[in-house]
Every structure is written in C-alpha cells, then in structure tokens.
Design an enzyme around this catalytic site. Sequence first.
Site, mmCIF file in Angstrom:
data_model
loop_
_atom_site.group_PDB
_atom_site.id
_atom_site.type_symbol
_atom_site.label_atom_id
_atom_site.label_comp_id
_atom_site.label_asym_id
_atom_site.label_seq_id
_atom_site.Cartn_x
_atom_site.Cartn_y
_atom_site.Cartn_z
ATOM 1 N N SER A 129 0.825 -1.203 0.000
ATOM 2 C CA SER A 129 0.000 0.000 0.000
ATOM 3 C C SER A 129 0.857 1.250 0.000
ATOM 4 C CB SER A 129 -0.921 0.030 1.225
ATOM 5 O OG SER A 129 -1.693 1.214 1.235
ATOM 6 N N LYS A 183 -4.501 -6.712 3.738
ATOM 7 C CA LYS A 183 -4.492 -5.624 2.761
ATOM 8 C C LYS A 183 -5.910 -5.322 2.275
ATOM 9 C CE LYS A 183 -2.817 -2.683 -0.304
ATOM 10 N NZ LYS A 183 -3.814 -2.502 -1.343
ATOM 11 N N HIS A 186 -7.522 -3.364 4.935
ATOM 12 C CA HIS A 186 -6.935 -2.015 4.841
ATOM 13 C C HIS A 186 -7.690 -1.197 3.802
ATOM 14 C CE1 HIS A 186 -4.405 0.749 2.513
ATOM 15 N NE2 HIS A 186 -3.736 1.015 3.623
ATOM 16 N N ASN A 187 -7.924 -1.792 2.633
ATOM 17 C CA ASN A 187 -8.613 -1.068 1.571
ATOM 18 C C ASN A 187 -10.071 -0.812 1.921
ATOM 19 O OD1 ASN A 187 -6.158 -1.501 0.313
ATOM 20 N ND2 ASN A 187 -7.059 -1.978 -1.666
ATOM 21 N N GLU A 190 -10.070 2.042 4.095
ATOM 22 C CA GLU A 190 -9.785 3.182 3.215
ATOM 23 C C GLU A 190 -11.066 3.680 2.534
ATOM 24 O OE1 GLU A 190 -7.767 3.383 -1.137
ATOM 25 O OE2 GLU A 190 -6.493 2.507 0.431
#
Length: 472
Positions: A129, A183, A186-187, A190
């Site tokens: 990222s 990940k 995480h997105n 986000e």
Amino acid sequence: MGDHDFGLIGMAVMGQNLALNVASKGFSAAVYNRTAARTKEFVAEHAGQRDIVGAYSIPELVAALSRPRKIMLMVKAGEPVDDFIGQLAPHLEKGDLIIDGGNSHFADTIRRSRALAEKDILYIGTGVSGGEEGALHGPSIMPGGQKEAYDLAAPILTKIAAQVEGDPCCAYIGPDGAGHYVKMVHNGIEYGDMQLIAEAYFMMKYGLNLRASELHDVFAKWNEGELNSYLIEITRDIFARKDEETGRPLLEMILDKAGQKGTGKWTSQSALDLGIAAPTIAEAVFARYISAAKEERTAAWRVLRGPSTTYGGDREAFIEAIGQALYASKVCSYAQGFALMREAGREYGWDLQFGEIAKIWRGGCIIRAQFLHRITEAYERDPGLANLMMDPFFGDVLAGAQESWRHVIASAATVGYPVPAFSSALAYFDSYRRERLPANLIQAQRDYFGAHTYERVDREGSFHTEWVKEGS
C-alpha cells in the site's frame, strides 16, 4: 547462475518504482515485462544504475537471479497472476520464492500457496500500500505465506518498506492468504475513510457554502490535530489546486462518479460471510454505486423533492462538530475492520497480531494516520480486546464526540444531505452499546412464519410457539 538479488515482473509505474526502490537500498534487481519495449525503455532510462538489468524472457529472468531466487509479481490480479506462476514454475527449483505484490483476493492466494507448496516452491501473497510514491520511497508491506518464505524475503522487504521511528512498516502477517486479507481490510477501511471525508466536505460546501480556499484552511487545521492523516493531508492539497483551463478549483470540474477496483466490495462480502457487522465499509461501497448512477440522479433531482432549508446554526461551531463527528466515525470504521480481521483469524487459523498490523500502517500506506499508534497501544493493553470501541482511550473519544456527532447527523437529515457513512458509524456504536436490541421481535416473526424456533431469556434450549391457535 545469476547474481542479482531480486526479480520483478510487471513494469507499470508501481513495478518500476519498486525496482528503483530495491536498487536504492543496495540490492540488485532483474526486471521483466510482457512487452519487451517497456523493459528496454525503463532500463535505458536508468542505465546509470548498474543494479538494474533487463530480462526479455522468463528463462532469462530466472537465470539472472541468485539462489534461492526471489521473484515479485506486480501484475493485474486474477488470471495474469496465474499465467505468470504457470510460466515461472517450470524454471524454478526447490526453495525458490514467488511474491505476489498485487491486490489478489485472499482465497486465490490460499489456493496458489497450496499448489506451489506441492512443488516445493515458496509463495508469499503480500499487500503493498502507498501508491506510486509509496512504491518508490517506501510502502506499507503486508506479507503472508510460509514463515520460511518471509524470512527469505525479509532482508529486502523490510529495507524497501516505509520506516517510522526506526521501525519498518513491514512484518510477517501469517500463513497463506493472511497478508492479502489484511491488505483487503486495509482497503475496506480506506473506502470508509474516504466516504466519511467526502461527507464532511459535502456538508461544509453545501450546508455552509464554504469556498475551496476555506475548505483548504479547515482541512489544514484538522491535519494539525487528532485527524492528522494522509487522506486529510491530500484532501487539503486538492482544495488548493486550480483548473488550468477555467481557473476554477479543479475539484469543481470533476464529475461526481466514483470508481473502484473491488477490494471494498470484497471486504463487505467477507464481513457477510463471517457474520461480522461492517456497515460503514459497506455503506462506502454502496455510496460509490449510487454515485455511478449519475444520469438517474440527474433525472431524480428534477422530480423528487426534499427539504428546502439550509443549516442555520453557528458556522464555526458546526465545522468543529463535523470534525469531531468525523473522528468518532473513523474510530468506528477501524473498529469494524479490526473486528473483521479478528473473526477471519479464527476462521482461517491465522494468529493475527493487531497491534503489529496497526504499527505497519503508520507509514507508507493510504490510511496512515496519527491515531494508529493508539490502536497499537490498545492491543498492547489487551491483546484479546473484543472491539476497539471497548478500549478506554477510544471509549473516551466516542463519549466526548457524541453530542457533536448526533448533532451533525441530525442536521444533515433535517436539510436533506446524504451522510450514509456517518449515520452507519453512529448506528454501529449505538447498536453495540445496547444490552437489548429488537432482534427478539425478528426471532418471533421468523418462528411465526417459518417455525425457525427461538431461545428464551430465562432458560436454555430452543422453543417454538403456535402463534395463532386453531379457530382463533
């Protein structure tokens, strides 16, 4: 046998920047792209860097690397990853390592890891990222795979990762798909962050009629306090940019149709699969969907009517309240993401270290924020923390923001401004803190029409009732 330390496949901007990053940290790299012209152009442009060499076939790339070979794929998720694994595997030897640095779905990573293990080839699925700048100067790296595979790659990965207070933003996440799962979450976080910021902007622009320069000042101030983060920082900068053709703020010239690559949807789907509430992340995905229906919204704007009032309260006080509501909602969005990772760890057998995950998100990545160290501290205080909102620090944050939080959402509803992410975050908080919810009525309804049974509050077991007696 070759003597280069690292192989990299995929010479789009992310791949190019990672190769430059690897070379800048004292490692040598061999690079390959399906289109040879791109490889030639890249190598020619950086001919002064002897640590980068071009390869023009898979066998040539493999031959350029020292054993055990370490090859990173920076290609589009899906079939391209499988294609390159298929091309690489026949040329690799026992103990060689393939690293998938794209946004692959974690289930694909689990499948690929098992298939390659049967051939004695190591495999890492790693989230990377930070975008183009992060790839060049130091991203946040989330590797999952065999521990021996991580140990093999760690000397390079930890050096090319972002560094915060002397610590690399890279750590071993767990087996097989753990890195790509983290990940993905995480997105998802986000997505929630970006929608919350967009709703704050919307209320200030249309509810308070703030100009771009004034919005720049608000976000600049926020970035100096508890909201300090990469997304707040770039939003500040966006408000300052003028359109070269019209001289107007560039943001006003951008069509309000948001795109996506699918990771927010994957996060929401996983939450549904695992039975974990992640409403703010899901609402952020739905908000992008409804934004894409631009033509329908334009037609509806001419027909459907809502309130005609505007916000009439104190302007500065409302800006302050929006900032507090944004912070509280952000905490809830992160709480949902960490709750989801907690359940995924149980489901897939991953011993995820949440404090460590928060630590590697402090630099390089898109959701890096000042308050991430508070999440690390929360899990250091209580590694078994059920929900981030239960930590004393974050509990105090939510308590302190409640009045402003509720005022902002109520005001938005009164004047007709859509704030689905703000609203869902508050509903999540209110649902979590209630000892009793109306689910007892839902269970009664389910038993009434489908004999699904229910549990009682006063004794163990499952029960069914004939809700309407015959003849009544």
